[in-house]
Enzyme design. Structure first.
Site, mmCIF file in Angstrom:
data_model
loop_
_atom_site.group_PDB
_atom_site.id
_atom_site.type_symbol
_atom_site.label_atom_id
_atom_site.label_comp_id
_atom_site.label_asym_id
_atom_site.label_seq_id
_atom_site.Cartn_x
_atom_site.Cartn_y
_atom_site.Cartn_z
ATOM 1 N N THR A 8 0.898 -1.263 -0.137
ATOM 2 C CA THR A 8 -0.157 -0.170 0.088
ATOM 3 C C THR A 8 0.865 1.391 0.224
ATOM 4 O O THR A 8 2.047 1.283 0.577
ATOM 5 C CB THR A 8 -0.845 -0.016 1.194
ATOM 6 N N ASP A 69 -7.309 -6.769 -0.496
ATOM 7 C CA ASP A 69 -8.218 -6.383 -1.564
ATOM 8 C C ASP A 69 -9.731 -6.900 -1.035
ATOM 9 O O ASP A 69 -9.849 -8.001 -0.575
ATOM 10 C CB ASP A 69 -8.082 -7.169 -3.024
HETATM 11 P P1 IMP Z 1 -9.761 -1.737 -1.311
HETATM 12 O O1 IMP Z 1 -9.332 -3.090 -2.056
HETATM 13 O O2 IMP Z 1 -9.453 -1.636 0.179
HETATM 14 O O3 IMP Z 1 -9.157 -0.555 -2.063
HETATM 15 O O4 IMP Z 1 -11.430 -1.506 -1.303
HETATM 16 C C1 IMP Z 1 -11.984 -1.529 -2.476
HETATM 17 C C2 IMP Z 1 -13.303 -0.735 -2.509
HETATM 18 O O5 IMP Z 1 -14.064 -1.463 -1.626
HETATM 19 C C3 IMP Z 1 -13.155 0.548 -1.837
HETATM 20 O O6 IMP Z 1 -12.820 1.541 -2.839
HETATM 21 C C4 IMP Z 1 -14.417 0.914 -1.305
HETATM 22 O O7 IMP Z 1 -15.278 1.493 -2.300
HETATM 23 C C5 IMP Z 1 -14.771 -0.621 -1.007
HETATM 24 N N1 IMP Z 1 -14.747 -0.788 0.651
HETATM 25 C C6 IMP Z 1 -13.819 -1.345 1.164
HETATM 26 N N2 IMP Z 1 -13.772 -1.612 2.403
HETATM 27 C C7 IMP Z 1 -14.862 -1.090 2.746
HETATM 28 C C8 IMP Z 1 -15.608 -0.745 3.948
HETATM 29 O O8 IMP Z 1 -15.110 -1.203 4.925
HETATM 30 N N3 IMP Z 1 -16.625 -0.077 3.687
HETATM 31 C C9 IMP Z 1 -17.206 0.291 2.587
HETATM 32 N N4 IMP Z 1 -16.653 0.125 1.654
HETATM 33 C C10 IMP Z 1 -15.411 -0.241 1.548
#
Ligand code: IMP
Length: 197
Positions: A8, A69
């Protein structure tokens, strides 16, 4: 102390993980190892994307690496938004537009079952591990609550009558999909000794 890269660029995520897992291991960000390129995420699964990022760092920089992810999977939408959760409504990754799209597609649908899934992929030498945290729940009829981020205002975890966005950050962070996956990573690393890895 062993060093692990967390794939990250966000220093807050490193601080959060270091606090949760403790000082037995040291966590480095991509910036700290000089990795500034955009890491490809071209898989069609959440697991695949997490692995792809961890492999990229291990293969190009030689560090043990883990990557996470997350995706929202909605039964009535055949698992969508799934792997494209972050940009469901378009490349500008607008959380409100993403939620509006889901609510539009769910209009008139009674089966509102959904789940949030975080996958942490860990790449250590020739070994690869996947650790998953899943919270089952449902999609609300309208957005509710002001806290949180992403899809929080439309996701109601099972056993609650509030959306994630109606919980305090502290309450959500104790039981969220990400917390469950990180707890598995902690157990793994607590038991990890330099050994057959
Ligand atoms: P990432 O893999 O952590 O980047 O998450 C991908 C996408 O999932 C993010 O851009 C958010 O839109 C959604 N997301 C991830 N974690 C959460 C959460 O805890 N609450 C709401 N949306 C989430």
């Amino acid at each position: 102390m062993d060093k692990f890269v967390m794939a990250t660029a966000n220093p807050n995520k490193i601080i959060e993980i270091q606090n949760k897992i403790g000082n037995k291991h040291q966590f480095l960000s991509l910036k700290e190892i000089g990795c500034f390129e955009e890491i490809p995420e071209t898989s069609d699964t959440i697991e695949g994307n997490a692995l792809q990022k961890a492999r990229h760092v291990f293969e190009n920089y030689g560090y043990h690496c883990f990557s996470e992810d997350t995706g929202l999977e909605i039964d009535a939408l055949d698992g969508a938004p799934g792997v494209i959760t972050a940009h469901y409504a378009g490349e500008n990754r607008d959380a409100n537009a993403n939620m509006d799209k889901v609510l539009r597609e769910m209009q008139g649908i009674n089966n509102r079952k959904a789940r949030f899934k975080t996958v942490i992929a860990l790449k250590m030498n020739s070994n690869e591990y996947l650790m998953e945290g899943i919270v089952y729940g449902s999609i609300s009829e309208v957005k509710r609550g002001n806290d949180g981020f992403g899809y929080d205002p439309i996701f109601i975890p099972d056993g609650y009558d509030r959306t994630y966005a109606e919980m305090s950050l502290e309450e959500k962070n104790k039981m969220s999909h990400r917390a469950l996956a990180v707890a598995k990573l902690k157990t793994f690393l607590d038991n990890y000794t330099k050994g057959p890895f």
